[in-house]
Design a protein around this motif. Structure first.
Motif, PDB file in Angstrom:
ATOM      1  N   ARG A 197       0.929  -1.189  -0.040  1.00 57.37           N
ATOM      2  CA  ARG A 197       0.050  -0.033  -0.161  1.00 57.37           C
ATOM      3  C   ARG A 197       0.825   1.362  -0.048  1.00 57.37           C
ATOM      4  O   ARG A 197       1.895   1.195   0.677  1.00 57.37           O
ATOM      5  N   TYR A 198       0.702   2.036  -0.813  1.00 54.99           N
ATOM      6  CA  TYR A 198       1.293   3.653  -1.039  1.00 54.99           C
ATOM      7  C   TYR A 198       0.754   4.522   0.012  1.00 54.99           C
ATOM      8  O   TYR A 198       1.524   5.432  -0.014  1.00 54.99           O
ATOM      9  N   SER A 199      -0.463   4.248   0.330  1.00 53.36           N
ATOM     10  CA  SER A 199      -0.749   5.326   1.254  1.00 53.36           C
ATOM     11  C   SER A 199      -2.152   4.686   2.127  1.00 53.36           C
ATOM     12  O   SER A 199      -2.489   3.588   1.723  1.00 53.36           O
ATOM     13  N   LYS A 200      -2.336   5.177   3.282  1.00 52.16           N
ATOM     14  CA  LYS A 200      -3.320   4.619   4.066  1.00 52.16           C
ATOM     15  C   LYS A 200      -4.702   4.663   3.430  1.00 52.16           C
ATOM     16  O   LYS A 200      -5.489   3.915   3.781  1.00 52.16           O
ATOM     17  N   THR A 201      -4.966   5.478   2.292  1.00 51.63           N
ATOM     18  CA  THR A 201      -6.431   5.575   1.684  1.00 51.63           C
ATOM     19  C   THR A 201      -6.436   4.520   0.799  1.00 51.63           C
ATOM     20  O   THR A 201      -7.676   4.354   0.453  1.00 51.63           O
ATOM     21  N   GLU A 202      -5.415   3.729   0.294  1.00 50.45           N
ATOM     22  CA  GLU A 202      -5.767   2.548  -0.524  1.00 50.45           C
ATOM     23  C   GLU A 202      -6.377   1.304   0.117  1.00 50.45           C
ATOM     24  O   GLU A 202      -5.963   1.122   1.528  1.00 50.45           O
ATOM     25  N   ILE A 203      -7.058   0.544  -0.472  1.00 52.18           N
ATOM     26  CA  ILE A 203      -7.715  -0.720   0.131  1.00 52.18           C
ATOM     27  C   ILE A 203      -6.661  -1.582   0.426  1.00 52.18           C
ATOM     28  O   ILE A 203      -5.723  -1.881  -0.205  1.00 52.18           O
ATOM     29  N   ARG A 204      -6.985  -2.107   1.529  1.00 52.87           N
ATOM     30  CA  ARG A 204      -6.107  -3.271   2.249  1.00 52.87           C
ATOM     31  C   ARG A 204      -6.387  -4.499   1.924  1.00 52.87           C
ATOM     32  O   ARG A 204      -7.499  -4.947   1.835  1.00 52.87           O
TER      33      ARG A 204
END
Length: 154
Positions: free
Chosen positions: A105-112
């Motif tokens: 994940r490149y940012s915390k907003t991306e789906i995990r």
């Protein structure tokens, strides 16, 4: 002849037949007025001999496998079990590779993304399958070296 020797002879005959096929194809056509490097009639006769020998040998191997019983199972049943386990192992290994690969994940907003299965438990199952494959293969190898090839009654 032991079953293992028959299996090696089968492999030799299959190789020989493959080589005869190549040689036949290489001598199928020639330039007008030329002769082939090898006589196709001789190659075809050799092919017939090799195929007949392979047919007889495979019949003997199959009869031996079907009639030889060890630990309550025929060799044919053990081979089928091993092949089924090998297929299951390949599928589980691929599934485990997919289940245990975590996408970065490149940012915390991306789906995990997370695994849909318990990878540790499935790995234990795969280890058990691998052990059964190994034990079955060991038993088959032992039988190959100790079992006499049954002679075809034809």
């Amino acid at each position: 002849m032991k079953l293992a020797a028959a299996l090696m002879r089968r492999a030799e005959l299959q190789t020989q037949i493959g080589e005869l096929q190549i040689r036949l194809n290489n001598n199928a056509r020639v330039q007008e007025g030329e002769q082939p490097a090898e006589a196709p009639a001789e190659l075809l006769a050799a092919l017939d001999t090799a195929i007949a020998a392979l047919e007889q040998l495979v019949t003997q191997i199959n009869l031996t496998n079907a009639l030889t019983v060890s630990d309550g199972k025929t060799i044919t049943e053990m081979i089928s079990r091993r092949d089924a386990l090998l297929q299951k192992s390949r599928i589980l290994r691929g599934f485990l590779d997919e289940a245990s690969t975590l996408a970065p994940r490149y940012s915390k907003t991306e789906i995990r993304m997370e695994s849909a299965v318990n990878v540790r438990e499935l790995q234990k199952d795969l280890d058990a399958v691998a052990k059964e494959i190994r034990l079955t293969e060991e038993r088959l190898q032992e039988l190959n070296w100790t079992t006499e090839l049954l002679m075809d009654e034809n």
